[in-house]
Design a protein around this motif. Structure first.
Motif, PDB file in Angstrom:
ATOM      1  N   SER A 105     -91.346  34.090 -88.620  1.00 21.56           N
ATOM      2  CA  SER A 105     -90.009  34.552 -89.104  1.00 21.56           C
ATOM      3  C   SER A 105     -88.958  33.538 -88.330  1.00 21.56           C
ATOM      4  N   SER A 106     -89.496  32.974 -87.375  1.00 20.35           N
ATOM      5  CA  SER A 106     -88.547  32.235 -86.611  1.00 20.35           C
ATOM      6  C   SER A 106     -89.345  30.553 -86.181  1.00 20.35           C
ATOM      7  N   THR A 107     -88.896  29.467 -86.838  1.00 20.21           N
ATOM      8  CA  THR A 107     -89.645  28.336 -86.294  1.00 20.21           C
ATOM      9  C   THR A 107     -88.764  27.318 -86.962  1.00 20.21           C
ATOM     10  N   SER A 108     -88.688  26.015 -85.981  1.00 21.89           N
ATOM     11  CA  SER A 108     -87.537  25.065 -86.226  1.00 21.89           C
ATOM     12  C   SER A 108     -88.447  23.926 -86.936  1.00 21.89           C
ATOM     13  N   GLY A 109     -89.757  24.300 -87.526  1.00 20.03           N
ATOM     14  CA  GLY A 109     -90.302  23.195 -88.381  1.00 20.03           C
ATOM     15  C   GLY A 109     -91.753  23.257 -88.351  1.00 20.03           C
ATOM     16  N   THR A 133     -83.335  33.893 -93.210  1.00 16.76           N
ATOM     17  CA  THR A 133     -83.457  32.751 -94.074  1.00 16.76           C
ATOM     18  C   THR A 133     -84.814  31.848 -93.738  1.00 16.76           C
ATOM     19  N   TYR A 134     -85.487  31.414 -94.697  1.00 12.53           N
ATOM     20  CA  TYR A 134     -86.602  30.705 -94.662  1.00 12.53           C
ATOM     21  C   TYR A 134     -86.323  29.461 -95.492  1.00 12.53           C
ATOM     22  N   LEU A 171     -95.681  20.090 -97.153  1.00 12.58           N
ATOM     23  CA  LEU A 171     -94.535  21.187 -97.226  1.00 12.58           C
ATOM     24  C   LEU A 171     -94.411  21.718 -95.849  1.00 12.58           C
ATOM     25  N   VAL A 172     -92.943  21.635 -95.286  1.00 13.00           N
ATOM     26  CA  VAL A 172     -92.681  22.138 -94.159  1.00 13.00           C
ATOM     27  C   VAL A 172     -91.668  23.346 -94.371  1.00 13.00           C
ATOM     28  N   TYR A 173     -91.846  24.167 -93.435  1.00 14.82           N
ATOM     29  CA  TYR A 173     -90.698  25.393 -93.381  1.00 14.82           C
ATOM     30  C   TYR A 173     -90.034  25.645 -91.996  1.00 14.82           C
ATOM     31  N   CYS A 174     -88.763  26.163 -92.225  1.00 14.52           N
ATOM     32  CA  CYS A 174     -88.038  26.795 -90.915  1.00 14.52           C
ATOM     33  C   CYS A 174     -87.706  28.014 -91.353  1.00 14.52           C
ATOM     34  N   GLY A 175     -87.737  28.683 -90.261  1.00 15.85           N
ATOM     35  CA  GLY A 175     -87.222  30.319 -90.412  1.00 15.85           C
ATOM     36  C   GLY A 175     -86.300  30.794 -89.167  1.00 15.85           C
ATOM     37  N   GLY A 176     -85.402  31.459 -89.493  1.00 15.75           N
ATOM     38  CA  GLY A 176     -84.460  32.180 -88.605  1.00 15.75           C
ATOM     39  C   GLY A 176     -83.387  32.610 -89.377  1.00 15.75           C
ATOM     40  N   ARG A 177     -82.224  33.465 -88.532  1.00 13.03           N
ATOM     41  CA  ARG A 177     -81.219  33.738 -88.835  1.00 13.03           C
ATOM     42  C   ARG A 177     -80.015  32.931 -89.272  1.00 13.03           C
ATOM     43  N   THR A 178     -79.164  32.638 -89.965  1.00 11.97           N
ATOM     44  CA  THR A 178     -78.232  31.748 -90.361  1.00 11.97           C
ATOM     45  C   THR A 178     -77.064  32.029 -89.544  1.00 11.97           C
ATOM     46  N   PHE A 179     -76.250  30.843 -89.192  1.00 12.90           N
ATOM     47  CA  PHE A 179     -75.002  31.029 -88.687  1.00 12.90           C
ATOM     48  C   PHE A 179     -73.783  30.146 -88.989  1.00 12.90           C
ATOM     49  N   ASP A 180     -72.712  30.513 -88.997  1.00 13.11           N
ATOM     50  CA  ASP A 180     -71.609  29.787 -89.538  1.00 13.11           C
ATOM     51  C   ASP A 180     -71.185  28.476 -88.931  1.00 13.11           C
ATOM     52  N   ALA A 239     -90.939  40.532 -93.787  1.00 12.64           N
ATOM     53  CA  ALA A 239     -91.089  39.710 -92.305  1.00 12.64           C
ATOM     54  C   ALA A 239     -89.764  40.293 -91.383  1.00 12.64           C
ATOM     55  N   PRO A 240     -90.183  40.420 -90.117  1.00  9.43           N
ATOM     56  CA  PRO A 240     -89.113  40.620 -89.306  1.00  9.43           C
ATOM     57  C   PRO A 240     -88.014  39.774 -89.193  1.00  9.43           C
ATOM     58  N   THR A 241     -86.937  40.122 -88.733  1.00 13.48           N
ATOM     59  CA  THR A 241     -85.692  39.205 -88.772  1.00 13.48           C
ATOM     60  C   THR A 241     -85.744  38.652 -87.315  1.00 13.48           C
ATOM     61  N   SER A 242     -85.037  37.570 -87.492  1.00 12.03           N
ATOM     62  CA  SER A 242     -85.094  36.668 -85.997  1.00 12.03           C
ATOM     63  C   SER A 242     -83.645  37.074 -85.529  1.00 12.03           C
ATOM     64  N   THR A 243     -83.254  36.716 -84.121  1.00 14.09           N
ATOM     65  CA  THR A 243     -82.074  36.811 -83.598  1.00 14.09           C
ATOM     66  C   THR A 243     -81.143  35.663 -83.998  1.00 14.09           C
ATOM     67  N   ALA A 244     -79.888  35.535 -83.616  1.00 16.58           N
ATOM     68  CA  ALA A 244     -79.055  34.174 -83.597  1.00 16.58           C
ATOM     69  C   ALA A 244     -79.676  33.023 -82.856  1.00 16.58           C
ATOM     70  N   PRO A 245     -79.517  32.060 -83.080  1.00 17.87           N
ATOM     71  CA  PRO A 245     -79.979  30.899 -82.333  1.00 17.87           C
ATOM     72  C   PRO A 245     -79.669  30.988 -81.011  1.00 17.87           C
ATOM     73  N   THR A 246     -80.681  30.688 -79.985  1.00 24.47           N
ATOM     74  CA  THR A 246     -80.708  30.593 -78.466  1.00 24.47           C
ATOM     75  C   THR A 246     -80.988  29.327 -78.018  1.00 24.47           C
ATOM     76  N   ALA A 247     -80.870  29.069 -76.781  1.00 25.49           N
ATOM     77  CA  ALA A 247     -81.382  27.681 -75.959  1.00 25.49           C
ATOM     78  C   ALA A 247     -82.880  27.531 -76.408  1.00 25.49           C
ATOM     79  N   ALA A 248     -83.590  28.588 -76.476  1.00 25.97           N
ATOM     80  CA  ALA A 248     -85.159  28.752 -76.379  1.00 25.97           C
ATOM     81  C   ALA A 248     -85.459  28.109 -77.944  1.00 25.97           C
ATOM     82  N   THR A 249     -84.591  28.531 -79.026  1.00 25.15           N
ATOM     83  CA  THR A 249     -84.888  28.167 -80.307  1.00 25.15           C
ATOM     84  C   THR A 249     -84.304  26.799 -80.601  1.00 25.15           C
ATOM     85  N   LEU A 250     -83.339  26.441 -80.064  1.00 24.40           N
ATOM     86  CA  LEU A 250     -82.532  25.204 -80.350  1.00 24.40           C
ATOM     87  C   LEU A 250     -83.315  23.842 -79.874  1.00 24.40           C
TER      88      LEU A 250
END
Length: 399
Positions: free
Chosen positions: A166-170, A301-302, A317-326, A141-152
């Motif tokens: 590869s990018s979903t918040s739920g 990460t998924y 079962l529900v999933y989220c996908g995206g790149r993690t941040f600290d 799966a392609p990787t997503s970018t770090a969280p942005t205003a659109a994904t938060l």
């Protein structure tokens, strides 16, 4: 000390002393069990608790969990609700009065919040690339970018397409595969604190192990308010009230020494060893996911779980996908844009996840959220302490 900071201290989650302060040192890669990847020696000895360790107790626990009790089980509430709540907490997911100012006080060394997740992630050093074992699945799966205003944004409940994003918040997971069998709901009875006697739910994952009987979950899903939970069972593949793969009582519960002694959110990690059913071990029935320790941060990460708070009901079962941040506020955890609610705690975070097969390497679990940022989920870093829990669990004899 700021009043909110005092509350954080009570929750035993110390503020960051310096960026990346808790990152383990890099070591050569080595496999510690089937399908696992690690980059350091095992950590401190975990806390171990005997649960339903006789056949009679296991039968009693299975009978206890009727369909009605499972349906009525509720997520946990965090002690001293304030800036944080467990990912299992089904309430207070919106903004709270004064929260932004309190959050600003908590991040004493991070400065402006503009673009903070990505900046904080970049500021910390990672442990470098790890060599994966031959059994490790590879994600295409392609990787997503770090969280942005659109994904938060708040979680969406729309069904997943045939090809998971590869990018979903739920979103509901409809692609099947290994993850649909290895992920399940966890049910237990709280034995201490204001929730004593309450039947509650979390999520968990069957993982590859020497004894074929290990479930990985969050620390607060096995112990809270100084006491281990009772009537603990794992229901893999739970689907709208159905238990297609049975009900598995725990014989042994394990957690990190940091969670055991002080409920430190940085080490909100646990495992359960479950009893064989009808002469078969857990992973003989549902399979198992690999586990990875001491991996580089900031990966695609998924995350999966069974959220039960609105708009979810714990049935799917529900999933989220995206790149993690600290986490740039007050923990050593990693964050992910994710709107999962109550009951998701303990659900798996996978790296190297293959959306075609539903297999990956478990690298964290759903742990907590900030009340003022319900669009982020945080999970503990899987370092030596998590590895020690896993190793002790997989070596535990079955009863």
């Amino acid at each position: 000390m700021h009043p909110r900071a005092r509350r954080l201290a009570v929750l035993a989650v110390p503020a960051l002393a310096a960026a990346g302060a808790m990152l383990p040192a890099a070591h050569g890669a080595a496999a510690t069990g089937p399908g696992t990847v690690t980059r350091s020696a095992a950590g401190p000895r975990p806390a171990v608790h005997e649960a339903a360790d006789t056949a009679k107790e296991q039968r009693t626990v299975k009978k206890f969990w009727t369909a009605a009790r499972m349906k009525a089980a509720e997520p946990l509430d965090a002690p001293g609700t304030g800036d944080r709540h467990f990912a299992a907490a089904g309430s207070a997911t919106g903004s709270t009065a004064g929260a932004p100012a309190e959050a600003s006080a908590a991040r004493s060394t991070t400065g402006s919040t503009a673009g903070a997740p990505a900046e904080a992630s970049a500021a910390r050093s990672t442990t470098g690339s790890a060599t994966l074992t031959s059994t490790a699945p590879t994600s295409t799966a392609p990787t997503s970018t770090a969280p942005t205003a659109a994904t938060l944004t708040a979680a969406t409940t729309s069904a997943a397409t045939a090809r998971p994003s590869s990018s979903t918040s739920g979103s509901s997971w409809t692609a099947g595969g290994t993850v649909a069998k290895t992920t399940g709901r966890v049910f237990f009875t709280v034995t201490a604190g204001s929730d004593a006697g309450r039947n509650a739910s979390c999520s968990g994952t069957a993982v590859t192990s020497a004894n074929k009987s290990v479930v990985i979950t969050a620390g607060h899903c096995v112990k809270l308010n100084g006491a281990f939970h009772a009537n603990w069972v794992f229901v893999p593949g739970y689907d709208q009230g159905n238990r297609p793969n049975g009900t598995w009582p725990a014989t042994t519960l394990l957690t990190t020494p940091q969670w055991n002694s002080g409920e430190n959110m940085n080490f909100d990690i646990a495992a359960a060893v479950v009893a064989p059913q009808d002469g078969k071990s857990l992973t003989d029935v549902v399979g198992g996911q690999g586990v990875a320790f001491n991996q580089p941060r900031g990966q695609q990460t998924y995350a999966f779980g069974y959220p039960a708070g609105a708009p979810y009901d714990g049935s799917k079962l529900v999933y989220c996908g995206g790149r993690t941040f600290d986490d740039y506020l007050s923990s050593q955890d990693q964050g992910l844009s994710c709107g999962m609610t109550g009951g998701a705690s303990g659900g798996p975070w996978f790296v190297r996840f293959d959306t075609r097969t539903g297999s990956g390497l478990l690298n964290s679990v759903n742990s907590f959220k900030y009340n003022f940022a319900s669009y982020w989920m945080f999970g503990p870093y899987f370092g030596p302490e998590a590895e020690a829990v896993y190793n002790t669990a997989q070596k535990t004899a079955l009863t």
